[in-house]
Design an enzyme around this catalytic site. Structure first.
Site, PDB file in Angstrom:
ATOM      1  N   GLU A   1      84.615  17.067 -44.996  1.00 19.41           N
ATOM      2  CA  GLU A   1      83.504  16.885 -45.940  1.00 19.41           C
ATOM      3  C   GLU A   1      83.445  17.990 -46.985  1.00 19.41           C
ATOM      4  O   GLU A   1      83.566  19.174 -46.664  1.00 19.41           O
ATOM      5  CB  GLU A   1      82.161  16.861 -45.173  1.00 19.41           C
TER       6      GLU A   1
ATOM      7  N   LYS B   1      80.835  12.793 -32.353  1.00 22.47           N
ATOM      8  CA  LYS B   1      81.345  13.674 -33.412  1.00 22.47           C
ATOM      9  C   LYS B   1      80.615  15.008 -33.309  1.00 22.47           C
ATOM     10  O   LYS B   1      79.414  15.026 -33.032  1.00 22.47           O
ATOM     11  CB  LYS B   1      81.130  13.055 -34.791  1.00 22.47           C
TER      12      LYS B   1
ATOM     13  N   GLU C   1      80.488  19.142 -35.160  1.00 22.34           N
ATOM     14  CA  GLU C   1      80.887  19.964 -36.299  1.00 22.34           C
ATOM     15  C   GLU C   1      81.495  21.282 -35.822  1.00 22.34           C
ATOM     16  O   GLU C   1      81.116  21.799 -34.772  1.00 22.34           O
ATOM     17  CB  GLU C   1      79.670  20.262 -37.183  1.00 22.34           C
TER      18      GLU C   1
HETATM   19  O1  KIV Z   1      75.596  12.813 -40.458  1.00 20.37           O
HETATM   20  C1  KIV Z   1      76.360  12.178 -41.194  1.00 20.37           C
HETATM   21  O2  KIV Z   1      75.995  11.165 -41.804  1.00 20.37           O
HETATM   22  C2  KIV Z   1      77.715  12.683 -41.355  1.00 20.37           C
HETATM   23  C3  KIV Z   1      78.525  12.107 -42.460  1.00 20.37           C
HETATM   24  C4  KIV Z   1      78.053  12.664 -43.736  1.00 20.37           C
HETATM   25  C5  KIV Z   1      79.972  12.321 -42.269  1.00 20.37           C
HETATM   26  O3  KIV Z   1      78.123  13.538 -40.641  1.00 20.37           O
END
Ligand code: KIV
Length: 286
Positions: free
Chosen positions: A201, A132, A134
């Site tokens: 988010e 993931k 950002e």
């Molecule tokens: O780092 C994390 O836990 C996240 C979640 C809040 C989606 O990115």
């Protein structure tokens, strides 16, 4: 579903009984758009992964581990080494969920090639199904680069904690028309670049709904809307490990109080010499 675990001491792998179901796949998650809501929680350790795995579709090794596990002030100082170590632990502890590992700040922004090197390391060292990252339009080229090279990517838009210094805090996003339009176009760009899901988010609910309708991949809300295609929470927040949590967290337990009570009971018994008793001590066998 409940399972018991035996530890294989040669590999440190805990093997579940009964044998688990097959692990979900990225395409199976993609197909859940508009269907049964996706359940995602963060996990950072093998034991927590074992406990959460039967209930979740995805486990996220979030860079929130910076604050939750390491007591850091934000996710900015989190390193790739930390993410790889915890990612591998969560993969070892899970059998069913798709495990996604966060790319930490500084490991992917410079170029698609830098992102590929970091993401490939995560995939090799952890066994995770994807990463993931950002960001919006600025990251679209990177998402396309990774996706085209066999690395499934989850996007993350709206309140992006790694950008806390630029955003000036963790407040909800999308209140102005300008910001709303930008987050919507960021979401479209990441989805069109090939993200297989997007975490949304800390945005106002109408925007979370608009994003969910605008993109072809599932959205996973955290401080978004129940109309997102799934939900994620930080595990320690939802278990009630912290006194202060963001508005969007629901505490499903009060573990902080229960742990404190258990520690107090232990301390009292040690001081009174009522622990250990004969049940917890070894005696001669003769
Ligand atoms: O780092 C994390 O836990 C996240 C979640 C809040 C989606 O990115």
């Amino acid at each position: 579903m409940s399972a018991t675990y035996t530890l294989d001491t040669s590999t440190s792998r805990a093997n579940p009984t009964p044998a688990p179901m097959k692990r979900l796949t990225v395409p199976a998650i993609q197909k859940r758009k508009g269907g049964e809501p996706l359940v995602m929680l963060t996990a950072y350790t093998a034991r927590m992964a074992q406990l959460l795995d039967p209930h979740c579709d995805l486990l996220l090794v979030g860079d929130s581990l910076g604050q939750v596990i390491y007591g850091l002030p934000s996710s900015v100082p989190v390193s790739l080494d930390m993410m790889c170590a915890h990612g591998a632990a969560v993969v070892r502890g899970s059998y069913h969920s798709v495990v996604i590992v966060d790319m930490p700040f500084g490991s992917y922004e410079a170029s698609p090639q830098a992102a590929f090197a970091s993401a490939a390391r995560v995939m090799k060292e952890t066994g995770a199904a994807g990463v993931k990252l950002e960001g919006g339009e600025a990251m679209a080229e990177t998402v396309a680069f990774l996706a085209a090279r066999g690395i499934p990517v989850v996007g993350h838009v709206g309140l992006t904690p790694q950008a806390v210094n630029a955003l000036g805090g963790y407040g909800a996003r999308g209140r102005s028309e300008l910001e709303r339009g930008k987050i919507l176009s960021d979401s479209r760009a990441i989805a069109e670049a090939g993200a297989f899901a997007i975490v949304v988010e800390g945005v106002i609910e109408p925007l979370a709904i608009d994003i969910t309708r605008a993109v072809a991949c599932p959205t996973i809300g955290i401080g978004g809307s129940a109309e997102c295609d799934g939900q994620v929470l930080v595990i320690d927040d939802m278990l009630g490990m912290f006194e202060r949590v963001p508005r969007f967290v629901k505490r499903f337990d009060d573990l902080a109080t229960r742990i404190s009570d258990a520690a107090a009971a232990y301390a009292a018994e040690v001081r009174a010499r009522t622990f250990p008793t004969s049940e917890q001590t070894y005696q001669r066998k003769d």
